[in-house]
Scaffold this motif. Structure first.
Motif, PDB file in Angstrom:
ATOM      1  N   ALA A 154       3.763   3.557  -3.458  1.00  0.00           N
ATOM      2  CA  ALA A 154       4.196   4.672  -2.352  1.00  0.00           C
ATOM      3  C   ALA A 154       5.653   4.359  -2.087  1.00  0.00           C
ATOM      4  CB  ALA A 154       3.557   4.405  -0.965  1.00  0.00           C
ATOM      5  N   GLU A 155       6.491   4.993  -2.009  1.00  0.00           N
ATOM      6  CA  GLU A 155       7.895   4.758  -1.732  1.00  0.00           C
ATOM      7  C   GLU A 155       8.445   4.123  -0.670  1.00  0.00           C
ATOM      8  OE1 GLU A 155       9.414   7.310   1.464  1.00  0.00           O
ATOM      9  OE2 GLU A 155      10.854   6.446  -0.073  1.00  0.00           O
ATOM     10  N   THR A 156       7.628   4.139   0.379  1.00  0.00           N
ATOM     11  CA  THR A 156       7.703   3.449   1.631  1.00  0.00           C
ATOM     12  C   THR A 156       7.592   1.867   1.562  1.00  0.00           C
ATOM     13  OG1 THR A 156       5.546   3.814   2.395  1.00  0.00           O
ATOM     14  CG2 THR A 156       7.194   5.207   3.221  1.00  0.00           C
ATOM     15  N   ILE A 157       7.051   1.419   0.465  1.00  0.00           N
ATOM     16  CA  ILE A 157       6.614   0.008   0.317  1.00  0.00           C
ATOM     17  C   ILE A 157       7.904  -0.504  -0.537  1.00  0.00           C
ATOM     18  CG2 ILE A 157       5.627  -1.720  -0.998  1.00  0.00           C
ATOM     19  CD1 ILE A 157       4.056   1.005   0.274  1.00  0.00           C
ATOM     20  N   LYS A 158       8.887  -1.603   0.059  1.00  0.00           N
ATOM     21  CA  LYS A 158      10.040  -2.041  -0.457  1.00  0.00           C
ATOM     22  C   LYS A 158      10.018  -3.395  -0.825  1.00  0.00           C
ATOM     23  CE  LYS A 158      12.511   1.765   0.657  1.00  0.00           C
ATOM     24  NZ  LYS A 158      11.756   2.688   1.349  1.00  0.00           N
TER      25      LYS A 158
END
Length: 392
Positions: free
Chosen positions: A347-351
């Motif tokens: 998911a792109e929200t995990i950085k």
């Protein structure tokens, strides 16, 4: 080393209302101990949950001696301190031969009378008196007069682990100095201040003194692979994290990956600055004591370690843990020839943190360099051990 903040709140600081305001400010700030007169112990218990140390004067000792035949009363204080209105604060002249000291005699007779001392360092003789008291007391409180750091340095060097050495201070800045003296520092400080801000700052200094600083390193990403579904853990803490903070998590204890908190807004979801989407249930997370815990074992009330991109750490309380099935990536990275891996949600929200800064795992590519904490040691039940354990 565990540090402590004691708050002085005996009758020398004012009437009960004055003392009560000071104690309440201390409770709200998170002090560890409150030092009061024995008559105030019960009233302090009604204000909140805190360790209480009580001054025990010569008169208190005589009363206890007279009641020796009676059933022993419940000890309301967690520690009893001699020295007020005695030899420790120079109300009674210091004997040339310490074997004749009333304060030391009371201290040596055991926990039912006293297990700590209070000494004003007025001269080298009082410094020697404090050193002698430390041999028999769990706590030794020393107050500098026209304070120089030399007496505290001497006592830290001589007393060692015989007692908890508590240094008297009036400001957070003095507390910082006490905690840093001779690198080892005092075990605690006794703060004498009515200022709520100064009390709060002193507690913050305590927290900073206890925290470790970790050396994060750059590891080269070698593989980012879709792996299918797994049980993913979100750790929701009771702390608002800064933009550069997150947690250390990973499939292998020797190589933990820095994962950012969800502090950034996206077009899809609002920020969750209290949350770290930490990976799959099997993964490790680092704890404030330097150990590790499985993400699946975390629950409300546990402590986890937060860390920023410079390696500065602090602790946070887990508020809840959310476990849900989600699609995952397997991320592999190489550090000095050693391959470490972890699973993170696709998911792109995990950085994570790369040389370019915050980077979504969906944008991560082989050749990127990302921050990890590498520790060439094995773990058994979360504790570092000297044995060979293969993780792959």
């Amino acid at each position: 080393m565990t540090r402590s903040v004691w708050l002085k709140a005996d009758d020398a600081v004012g009437d009960w209302e004055t003392r009560k305001r000071r104690i309440t400010a201390g409770l709200e700030a998170g002090v560890d101990w409150v030092l009061v007169d024995e008559a105030d112990v019960e009233k302090v218990r009604e204000l909140g949950d805190v360790n209480i140390a009580a001054f025990r004067t010569d008169a208190d000792v005589h009363v206890m001696e007279a009641e020796e035949g009676d059933e022993e009363p419940e000890a309301l204080a967690d520690a009893y301190i001699v020295g007020k209105d005695g030899e420790g604060d120079a109300t009674v002249e210091l004997p040339s031969d310490f074997s004749g000291s009333a304060d030391l005699t009371t201290l040596r007779r055991g926990d039912d009378l006293a297990n700590g001392s209070y000494v004003r360092i007025l001269s080298k003789d009082y410094e020697a008196f404090a050193e002698e008291a430390a041999r028999d007391g769990d706590y030794t409180i020393v107050i500098g007069e026209d304070w120089t750091i030399i007496p505290l340095e001497n006592l830290i060097a001589r007393i060692g682990d015989e007692t908890d050495l508590i240094a008297g201070v009036t400001t957070a800045e003095e507390a910082k100095t006490a905690f840093e003296t001779l690198e080892l520092g005092s075990d605690g400080v006794l703060l004498d201040s009515d200022d709520p801000d100064e009390i709060r700052k002193t507690v913050e200094v305590r927290d900073e003194a206890e925290r470790e600083s970790l050396d994060l390193v750059w590891a080269e990403v070698t593989e980012v692979e879709r792996t299918g579904m797994a049980d993913r853990v979100c750790v929701d803490t009771g702390t608002i994290m800064d933009h550069d903070e997150g947690m250390l998590v990973g499939s292998m204890a020797r190589g933990l990956f820095f994962v950012h908190a969800e502090t950034a807004k996206s077009p899809y979801v609002a920020s969750r600055p209290f949350r770290v989407n930490a990976g799959a249930v099997h993964a490790y997370a680092r704890t404030p004591d330097g150990g590790t815990v499985y993400l699946s074992e975390l629950e409300s009330g546990d402590e986890v370690q937060l860390i920023d991109t410079n390696g500065n750490t602090r602790e946070a309380i887990v508020g809840r843990v959310k476990i849900e099935k989600r699609p995952m990536f397997r991320i592999s990275a190489d550090y000095e020839g050693d391959r470490v891996t972890t699973l993170l949600q696709n998911a792109e929200t995990i950085k994570v943190h790369t040389r370019e800064g915050r980077t979504a795992v969906t944008d991560l590519e082989p050749g990127d360099e990302m921050l990890i904490y590498y520790e060439d040691t094995a773990r058994h039940f979360g504790e570092a051990v000297e044995e060979s354990i293969i993780e792959k």
